[in-house]
Design a protein around this motif. Structure first.
Motif, mmCIF file in Angstrom:
data_model
loop_
_atom_site.group_PDB
_atom_site.id
_atom_site.type_symbol
_atom_site.label_atom_id
_atom_site.label_comp_id
_atom_site.label_asym_id
_atom_site.label_seq_id
_atom_site.Cartn_x
_atom_site.Cartn_y
_atom_site.Cartn_z
ATOM 1 N N HIS A 95 0.800 -1.217 0.000
ATOM 2 C CA HIS A 95 0.000 0.000 0.000
ATOM 3 C C HIS A 95 0.840 1.279 0.000
ATOM 4 O O HIS A 95 0.320 2.369 0.246
ATOM 5 C CB HIS A 95 -0.972 -0.014 1.183
ATOM 6 N N GLY A 96 2.122 1.131 -0.242
ATOM 7 C CA GLY A 96 2.971 2.315 -0.364
ATOM 8 C C GLY A 96 3.205 3.062 0.929
ATOM 9 O O GLY A 96 3.496 4.258 0.917
ATOM 10 N N VAL A 97 3.067 2.341 2.055
ATOM 11 C CA VAL A 97 3.333 2.980 3.348
ATOM 12 C C VAL A 97 4.829 2.855 3.634
ATOM 13 O O VAL A 97 5.415 1.788 3.433
ATOM 14 C CB VAL A 97 2.516 2.308 4.477
ATOM 15 N N ALA A 98 5.426 3.932 4.101
ATOM 16 C CA ALA A 98 6.863 3.938 4.374
ATOM 17 C C ALA A 98 7.219 2.918 5.447
ATOM 18 O O ALA A 98 6.398 2.587 6.298
ATOM 19 C CB ALA A 98 7.282 5.328 4.826
ATOM 20 N N GLU A 102 12.428 4.315 7.393
ATOM 21 C CA GLU A 102 12.321 5.455 6.479
ATOM 22 C C GLU A 102 11.635 6.638 7.174
ATOM 23 O O GLU A 102 12.100 7.777 7.092
ATOM 24 C CB GLU A 102 11.537 5.033 5.238
ATOM 25 N N LEU A 103 10.548 6.351 7.887
ATOM 26 C CA LEU A 103 9.824 7.430 8.585
ATOM 27 C C LEU A 103 10.683 8.048 9.678
ATOM 28 O O LEU A 103 10.671 9.258 9.890
ATOM 29 C CB LEU A 103 8.525 6.895 9.196
#
Lengths: 156, 75
Positions: A95-98, A102-103
């Motif tokens: 779902h393209g969540v980092a 990365e966050l």
């Protein structure tokens, strides 16, 4: 206009509960807030250099959506936690969540200040060398020094 | 619409389109326009909220073939 401020207390160290502090902190920083996260108790796990051991458990987590209904007796079996964590990570990626790393990096890049609770570091006998270097160590009073002047203060 | 810089945030989910927009704007000068493409439908409200809170101007916001296209002018 004075810079807005936000303080977050991060107390959880599971994969699902690791996201809200980092998402909110990075976004607030992008909006121009001065942000500080105070990591205490299990939240300290989010300061480790290596976040690959941050996991999620279906056990005692009845709200977690599962592909098939899973009785508690099955959730107790060895390997279930690793499997749930792997599935969750795949879902996040799809779902393209980092990723958490990365966050967290985006938070640091945006000058979000990380403060670790010295008392809980001592309590759990954590080795500071296992934490990232961008961390200050302080106590509750130091937290209030910043939190008392914030516009938003959250406990996660 | 003319723009000075462009990035594609397709496939990225909240809060990445906003964080990357902020980063892209950091390297730009006042008055320049950034074009952002996104597929996250939450970005529609978030880009407006970002503009409102940071003083940058959201010049336009359109949907083209399932993708959202934003033009943001740097403050």
């Amino acid at each position: 206009m004075a810079t807005k401020k936000m303080a977050i207390i991060a107390t959880k160290g599971t994969l699902d509960m690791a996201y809200p502090p980092f998402i909110l902190a990075s976004t607030a920083a992008a909006l121009g807030y001065d942000v500080q996260i105070f990591f205490t108790f299990y939240g300290l796990q989010l300061l480790r250099k290596d976040l690959s051991n941050v996991m999620i458990s279906p056990l005692a987590n009845p709200a977690m959506p599962m592909p098939i209904p899973m009785p508690v007796m099955v959730q107790m079996l060895p390997g279930m936690e690793s499997m749930a964590t792997m599935m969750m990570k795949q879902k996040l990626k799809k779902h393209g969540v980092a990723s958490l790393t990365e966050l967290r990096d985006l938070c640091l890049e945006a000058d979000v200040k990380f403060v670790a609770c010295q008392m809980t570091v001592d309590l759990f006998e954590f080795d500071k060398s296992e934490f990232i270097k961008d961390v200050e160590y302080a106590g509750a009073a130091a937290f209030f020094g910043f939190a008392g002047e914030t516009d938003i203060c959250l406990f996660v | 619409m003319n723009f000075d810089k462009e990035f594609d945030a397709s496939g990225l989910n909240c809060p990445l389109p906003i964080l990357k927009t902020k980063k892209a704007l950091n390297d730009m000068t006042t008055g320049q326009v950034l074009k952002v493409i996104a597929t996250d439908c939450g970005a529609v409200k978030d880009m407006q909220a970002f503009a409102d809170q940071t003083g940058n101007t959201l010049l336009s916001n359109t949907e083209v073939g399932g993708k959202y296209v934003f033009f943001m002018q740097k403050k």
